[in-house]
Scaffold this active site. Structure first.
Site, PDB file in Angstrom:
ATOM      1  N   PRO A 263       0.794  -1.236   0.000  1.00 44.18           N
ATOM      2  CA  PRO A 263       0.000   0.000   0.000  1.00 44.18           C
ATOM      3  C   PRO A 263       0.824   1.283   0.000  1.00 44.18           C
ATOM      4  O   PRO A 263       0.297   2.344  -0.313  1.00 44.18           O
ATOM      5  CB  PRO A 263      -0.828  -0.112   1.279  1.00 44.18           C
ATOM      6  CG  PRO A 263      -0.014  -0.981   2.175  1.00 44.18           C
ATOM      7  CD  PRO A 263       0.655  -1.980   1.254  1.00 44.18           C
ATOM      8  N   LYS A 264       2.098   1.211   0.307  1.00 45.21           N
ATOM      9  CA  LYS A 264       2.929   2.419   0.351  1.00 45.21           C
ATOM     10  C   LYS A 264       3.864   2.533  -0.856  1.00 45.21           C
ATOM     11  O   LYS A 264       4.796   3.316  -0.862  1.00 45.21           O
ATOM     12  CB  LYS A 264       3.734   2.454   1.650  1.00 45.21           C
ATOM     13  CG  LYS A 264       2.828   2.532   2.886  1.00 45.21           C
ATOM     14  CD  LYS A 264       3.599   2.569   4.155  1.00 45.21           C
ATOM     15  CE  LYS A 264       4.145   3.890   4.509  1.00 45.21           C
ATOM     16  NZ  LYS A 264       3.291   5.032   4.606  1.00 45.21           N
ATOM     17  N   ASN A 265       3.565   1.773  -1.890  1.00 38.22           N
ATOM     18  CA  ASN A 265       4.408   1.756  -3.075  1.00 38.22           C
ATOM     19  C   ASN A 265       3.872   2.729  -4.117  1.00 38.22           C
ATOM     20  O   ASN A 265       2.830   2.505  -4.724  1.00 38.22           O
ATOM     21  CB  ASN A 265       4.450   0.332  -3.637  1.00 38.22           C
ATOM     22  CG  ASN A 265       5.363   0.209  -4.825  1.00 38.22           C
ATOM     23  OD1 ASN A 265       5.259   0.953  -5.783  1.00 38.22           O
ATOM     24  ND2 ASN A 265       6.260  -0.760  -4.761  1.00 38.22           N
TER      25      ASN A 265
ATOM     26  N   ASP B 264      -1.757   5.491   8.488  1.00 39.05           N
ATOM     27  CA  ASP B 264      -0.369   5.142   8.170  1.00 39.05           C
ATOM     28  C   ASP B 264      -0.117   5.036   6.660  1.00 39.05           C
ATOM     29  O   ASP B 264       1.027   4.874   6.235  1.00 39.05           O
ATOM     30  CB  ASP B 264       0.021   3.824   8.831  1.00 39.05           C
ATOM     31  CG  ASP B 264       0.055   3.948  10.353  1.00 39.05           C
ATOM     32  OD1 ASP B 264       0.343   5.046  10.842  1.00 39.05           O
ATOM     33  OD2 ASP B 264      -0.208   2.927  11.006  1.00 39.05           O
TER      34      ASP B 264
END
Length: 144
Positions: free
Chosen positions: A103-105, A137
């Site tokens: 999800p943070k890519n 987050d």
């Protein structure tokens, strides 16, 4: 998961892999796994040839599964998808699965945006995005 080296695959025999060149005195040598090293060597060869084929598309998936943060492989994947006339809806489904695990890519979010644009619809995008925005987050989703 079983990995068959590209060098042992009959349909890759015509490709000469290109090794990474870090120069004669690399400051810090990175210890890549044999699978990563070989996959990237074949990717560099296909990229240099600008081969936009089914096997090149499959290779991009292998690279992405090893390093989803590689911008070049995502851009080349889009070029392959366009050249092969692939269904962008199916690609959007595939990248949806990847987004859940990464999800943070940023590259995944960028690729997802390109998929949605090529599909010509944003149906379901807000619902998908809201599932990520509810988690404080996951800042990267807000850029999408």
């Amino acid at each position: 998961m079983f990995f068959q080296p590209f060098s042992e695959r009959e349909d890759w025999k015509d490709v000469v892999p290109i090794e990474q060149d870090d120069g004669p005195n690399p400051v810090v040598a990175i210890r890549y796994s044999p699978q990563f090293r070989e996959t990237m060597n074949y990717f560099r060869a296909i990229l240099q040839k600008d081969e936009r084929s089914e096997r090149a598309l499959e290779l991009t998936e292998a690279v992405i599964l090893l390093n989803a943060a590689n911008y070049t492989v995502w851009a080349f994947r889009r070029a392959c998808l366009d050249a092969l006339g692939k269904d962008w809806t199916q690609e959007l489904q595939w990248v949806t699965e990847l987004a859940a695990d990464n999800p943070k890519n940023y590259q995944i979010w960028q690729h997802r945006r390109c998929c949605a644009e090529r599909c010509g619809t944003g149906d379901g995008e807000l619902l998908f995005l809201n599932s990520f925005l509810s988690d404080p987050d996951l800042d990267d989703a807000k850029n999408y």
